[in-house]
Scaffold this active site. Structure first.
Site, PDB file in Angstrom:
ATOM      1  NE  ARG A 150      -0.152   0.250   4.954  1.00 24.04           N
ATOM      2  CZ  ARG A 150       0.835   1.021   5.386  1.00 24.04           C
ATOM      3  NH1 ARG A 150       1.214   2.067   4.672  1.00 24.04           N
ATOM      4  NH2 ARG A 150       1.482   0.752   6.506  1.00 24.04           N
ATOM      5  N   GLY A 151       0.262   2.400  -0.205  1.00 30.03           N
ATOM      6  CA  GLY A 151       0.982   3.645  -0.036  1.00 30.03           C
ATOM      7  C   GLY A 151       1.193   3.940   1.443  1.00 30.03           C
ATOM      8  CG  LEU A 184     -11.117   3.257   6.868  1.00 27.10           C
ATOM      9  CD1 LEU A 184     -11.445   3.076   8.347  1.00 27.10           C
ATOM     10  CD2 LEU A 184     -12.107   4.246   6.242  1.00 27.10           C
ATOM     11  CB  CYS A 193       2.009   8.159   9.141  1.00 26.97           C
ATOM     12  SG  CYS A 193       0.489   7.182   9.253  1.00 26.97           S
TER      13      CYS A 193
END
Length: 233
Positions: free
Chosen positions: A87-88, A173, A190
């Protein structure tokens, strides 16, 4: 007993599959198989998976293991698993009390617009938070949903294109409901060093139910995406 949101008049029907509590790799395989079937046009079914993972750290394509600050010994003691994923985004935590939503969709009903899709995922959470008078917000340059300077929902999507042109989504999410926020101390979430994390339980004095919030998010998803959700077992 889980209850699916009441159908609306939308022409697009999305299946909802609750995976319950499931190891990260097992859930990843489920969504990858569904995405592969969509990409090959073997099926046209739109599906949203919900799941709760055991303690897990994932490193996205833009991430680095340097953003895991706990030692391997500490992670082992806490029962964490660590995975590199496609994923990003950067480093993300999943764990008990966190509602994870994996929409595996082709984006034709939503103008095949990936940026719009990410904004819609954010809107799902913003709308759900409004129901309990929590003011969530977007933060320029930081995907996800924030309350003040603390992230309550991380978003990391992956898209691939079908031969017919539609983008197909996976991942999604991760929304902190009753999540143990101490677990985030094992990472730089993150890769952001100057902001925090929060959860619904931290923000409200009322009793917080994971199942209730699962239903609230699903209702919000149906409203934002203008779809009917049909539970599939």
């Amino acid at each position: 007993m889980n209850t699916v949101p009441e159908p609306n008049t939308a022409s697009t029907v999305v299946s909802w599959i609750d995976l319950g509590k499931m190891a990260y790799q097992s859930a990843l395989l489920v969504q990858e198989q569904q995405a592969a079937a969509l990409l090959s046009s073997d099926v046209d079914e739109q599906v949203v998976f919900t799941v709760e993972h055991p303690p897990t750290i994932t490193i996205g394509k833009n991430g680095t293991r340097d953003h895991i600050v706990a030692s391997d010994e500490e992670l082992s003691r806490l029962g964490f698993e660590v995975f590199n994923v496609d994923r990003g985004g950067d480093v993300t935590y999943h764990g008990p009390g966190q509602l994870v939503v994996y929409p595996v969709l082709h984006l034709n009903p939503w103008k095949n617009d990936v940026s719009r899709y990410v904004r819609m995922l954010e809107e799902v959470v913003l709308l759900a938070l409004q129901e309990v008078d929590v003011e969530g917000r977007r933060l320029e340059g930081y995907p996800g949903v924030w309350v003040g300077d603390a992230k309550i929902c991380a978003i990391g999507a992956r898209v691939k294109r079908r031969n017919t042109g539609e983008f197909v989504t996976s991942h999604g999410l991760a929304f902190n409901v009753t999540t143990d926020l101490n677990h985030f101390q094992t990472i730089i979430p993150c890769g952001i060093v100057d902001k925090g994390v929060t959860s619904v339980r931290e923000l409200t004095s009322d009793p917080v139910s994971y199942v209730d919030w699962q239903q609230r998010i699903l209702h919000s998803f149906a409203e934002v995406f203008e779809v009917s959700l049909a539970e599939k077992r």
